[in-house]
Design an enzyme around this catalytic site. Structure first.
Site, mmCIF file in Angstrom:
data_model
loop_
_atom_site.group_PDB
_atom_site.id
_atom_site.type_symbol
_atom_site.label_atom_id
_atom_site.label_comp_id
_atom_site.label_asym_id
_atom_site.label_seq_id
_atom_site.Cartn_x
_atom_site.Cartn_y
_atom_site.Cartn_z
ATOM 1 N N LYS A 11 -10.603 -3.557 -3.838
ATOM 2 C CA LYS A 11 -11.350 -2.298 -3.944
ATOM 3 C C LYS A 11 -10.494 -1.196 -4.534
ATOM 4 O O LYS A 11 -10.977 -0.296 -5.182
ATOM 5 C CB LYS A 11 -11.700 -1.767 -2.549
ATOM 6 C CG LYS A 11 -12.556 -2.609 -1.733
ATOM 7 C CD LYS A 11 -12.586 -2.014 -0.326
ATOM 8 C CE LYS A 11 -13.260 -2.991 0.578
ATOM 9 N NZ LYS A 11 -13.068 -2.702 1.981
ATOM 10 N N LYS A 17 -5.000 -10.005 -6.487
ATOM 11 C CA LYS A 17 -6.286 -10.299 -5.845
ATOM 12 C C LYS A 17 -7.342 -9.255 -6.229
ATOM 13 O O LYS A 17 -6.996 -8.106 -6.518
ATOM 14 C CB LYS A 17 -6.124 -10.382 -4.319
ATOM 15 C CG LYS A 17 -6.159 -9.062 -3.610
ATOM 16 C CD LYS A 17 -6.232 -9.242 -2.105
ATOM 17 C CE LYS A 17 -6.323 -7.886 -1.434
ATOM 18 N NZ LYS A 17 -7.637 -7.484 -1.022
ATOM 19 N N LYS A 31 0.825 -1.214 0.000
ATOM 20 C CA LYS A 31 0.000 0.000 0.000
ATOM 21 C C LYS A 31 0.854 1.257 0.000
ATOM 22 O O LYS A 31 0.517 2.236 -0.652
ATOM 23 C CB LYS A 31 -0.962 0.008 1.185
ATOM 24 C CG LYS A 31 -2.085 -0.989 1.003
ATOM 25 C CD LYS A 31 -3.330 -0.631 1.779
ATOM 26 C CE LYS A 31 -4.444 -1.569 1.360
ATOM 27 N NZ LYS A 31 -5.669 -1.397 2.094
HETATM 28 P P1 ATP Z 1 -7.970 -3.245 -0.529
HETATM 29 O O1 ATP Z 1 -7.686 -4.259 -1.583
HETATM 30 O O2 ATP Z 1 -8.264 -1.904 -1.055
HETATM 31 O O3 ATP Z 1 -6.963 -3.271 0.566
HETATM 32 P P2 ATP Z 1 -9.847 -5.115 0.216
HETATM 33 O O4 ATP Z 1 -10.623 -5.311 -1.007
HETATM 34 O O5 ATP Z 1 -8.767 -6.089 0.579
HETATM 35 O O6 ATP Z 1 -9.272 -3.675 0.189
HETATM 36 P P3 ATP Z 1 -10.596 -5.108 2.963
HETATM 37 O O7 ATP Z 1 -11.585 -4.236 3.657
HETATM 38 O O8 ATP Z 1 -9.170 -4.837 3.214
HETATM 39 O O9 ATP Z 1 -10.849 -5.055 1.413
HETATM 40 O O10 ATP Z 1 -10.906 -6.625 3.278
HETATM 41 C C1 ATP Z 1 -12.055 -7.066 3.929
HETATM 42 C C2 ATP Z 1 -12.038 -8.567 4.036
HETATM 43 O O11 ATP Z 1 -12.195 -9.158 2.747
HETATM 44 C C3 ATP Z 1 -10.736 -9.157 4.620
HETATM 45 O O12 ATP Z 1 -11.032 -10.253 5.448
HETATM 46 C C4 ATP Z 1 -9.998 -9.609 3.395
HETATM 47 O O13 ATP Z 1 -9.096 -10.659 3.678
HETATM 48 C C5 ATP Z 1 -11.144 -10.094 2.520
HETATM 49 N N1 ATP Z 1 -10.757 -10.001 1.113
HETATM 50 C C6 ATP Z 1 -10.353 -8.899 0.473
HETATM 51 N N2 ATP Z 1 -10.087 -9.157 -0.815
HETATM 52 C C7 ATP Z 1 -10.344 -10.477 -0.996
HETATM 53 C C8 ATP Z 1 -10.254 -11.357 -2.113
HETATM 54 N N3 ATP Z 1 -9.865 -10.910 -3.289
HETATM 55 N N4 ATP Z 1 -10.586 -12.646 -1.946
HETATM 56 C C9 ATP Z 1 -11.007 -13.105 -0.738
HETATM 57 N N5 ATP Z 1 -11.096 -12.334 0.373
HETATM 58 C C10 ATP Z 1 -10.774 -11.032 0.254
#
Ligand code: ATP
Ligand code: LTN
Length: 332
Positions: A201, A198, A111
């Site tokens: 967001k 992955k 990040k």
């Molecule tokens: P960013 O990618 O912007 O950091 P994010 O999409 O990872 O955000 P978070 O709020 O950080 O979102 O994650 C919320 C939950 O969703 C966490 O438990 C994280 O492990 C899970 N998660 C996030 N992305 C994935 C994914 N691609 N597949 C499965 N679980 C996910």
């Protein structure tokens, strides 16, 4: 009953990866454990936020939890910043955590690089660096045993375990050692435009993810234009991450095994497969989106649910902090 806990940042959208990796496992856990599920607004502030947007995003996250099946009677659902004990414990754990171990956190490295500031030391907030310590406080404050998260958060839960063990050694048994709970399939849903990253967001393109609020036609378009690997077979393969990812999604949203799906597409092409996958995702998300919209329309009810959850969480947090202060020798 075991105690489980998870949280999500209110950073705008929630995507299919969040639902599959974190929210769905939590919805299941609320049947067999005492679940706390909250909205980590202080974590979201580790990168710049506009106040008006943040407020909207907190309410949206609450509506999304409910729309996905979190039951606020069974589950303690609240907003992190309402419970000041989270930041209080984070300070204490800051004095237990070492700079070196925070520097090893891969999410921080990714990040801080993505923020693309002129000079790292000037541009990245201390909060972003300290984020895993606040997450450890979130977990340890409630004697959590199980933490359902996606694969990317495993390292943070391991840090929480390390800090708990170190604290217990220094001050005597205080914290329960938490376990991450990572689902076997679907803990890392990959981006639709790049299956080596992955689903996220903060992806630069909205084509990377399927938002829980995407309309059916948008979902169809995104899936039809998802990248595929070379070769035509509909089969999982370590060297073909894109089709493997699409098969995982198909399997989870239809609750069918990957093998049976592979079997149905022998001799068929990506076109047929993607069309069916798109319809399966649409049927899976349509009712969820409708429920989220219903909850979003009643802000008073959302605030009421979050208030009620905060009152329940506050009692537990105050009780635990009292014990922690005693252990530290600061209770006179
Ligand atoms: P960013 O990618 O912007 O950091 P994010 O999409 O990872 O955000 P978070 O709020 O950080 O979102 O994650 C919320 C939950 O969703 C966490 O438990 C994280 O492990 C899970 N998660 C996030 N992305 C994935 C994914 N691609 N597949 C499965 N679980 C996910
Ligand atoms: N860092 C997590 C969100 C989070 C969390 C937690 C998850 C904050 N505190 C406690 C589980 C338990 C993320 O998903 N980005």
């Amino acid at each position: 009953m075991k105690k489980s806990l998870t949280a999500i940042q209110p950073s705008g959208i929630l995507h299919l990866g969040n639902l599959i990796g974190a929210i769905e496992p939590a919805v299941q856990l609320q049947e067999t454990s005492q679940l706390s599920m909250f909205i980590v607004d202080y974590h979201a502030m580790t990168v710049p936020q506009k106040p008006v947007e943040l407020r909207k995003n907190i309410l949206f996250a609450a509506a999304a939890y409910l729309g996905c099946g979190i039951d606020p009677v069974k589950t303690t659902m609240f907003q992190q910043s309402r419970i000041s004990e989270h930041t209080e414990l984070a300070w204490i754990l800051n004095c237990v955590a070492k700079i070196g171990e925070l520097e090893r956190m891969t999410q921080y490295k990714d990040k801080s690089q993505k923020l693309n500031v002129k000079s790292q030391s000037e541009g990245v907030s201390v909060g972003l660096f300290d984020y895993p310590v606040l997450m450890a406080a979130d977990i340890l404050l409630y004697d959590t045993e199980v933490v359902p998260v996606g694969e990317d958060q495993k390292q943070h839960v391991e840090l929480a375990r390390d800090l708990a063990e170190r604290f217990n050694k220094q001050f005597g048994e205080t914290f329960v050692i938490p376990e991450p709970k990572i689902r076997a399939e679907g803990a890392r849903i990959m981006g639709l435009d790049d299956a080596t990253k992955k689903m996220s967001k903060s992806a630069t393109s909205a084509k990377s993810y399927i938002s829980l609020m995407d309309e059916s036609d948008v979902i169809r378009k995104k899936i039809m234009s998802a990248v595929t690997d070379s070769g035509t077979e509909i089969r999982t393969d370590r060297n073909r991450p894109a089709i493997t990812n699409l098969l995982t999604i198909f399997s989870i949203v239809t609750r069918r095994s990957v093998e049976s799906i592979e079997h149905s597409y022998v001799g068929k092409g990506y076109g047929d497969f993607k069309k069916d996958l798109a319809e399966a995702v649409v049927s899976y998300l349509d009712p969820i989106r409708a429920k989220i919209q219903t909850y979003l329309a009643d802000e008073t009810e959302l605030k009421h649910i979050l208030n009620d959850g905060a009152e329940r969480a506050k009692k537990q947090a105050q009780f635990k902090m009292h014990r922690i202060r005693q252990k530290l020798g600061i209770t006179l």
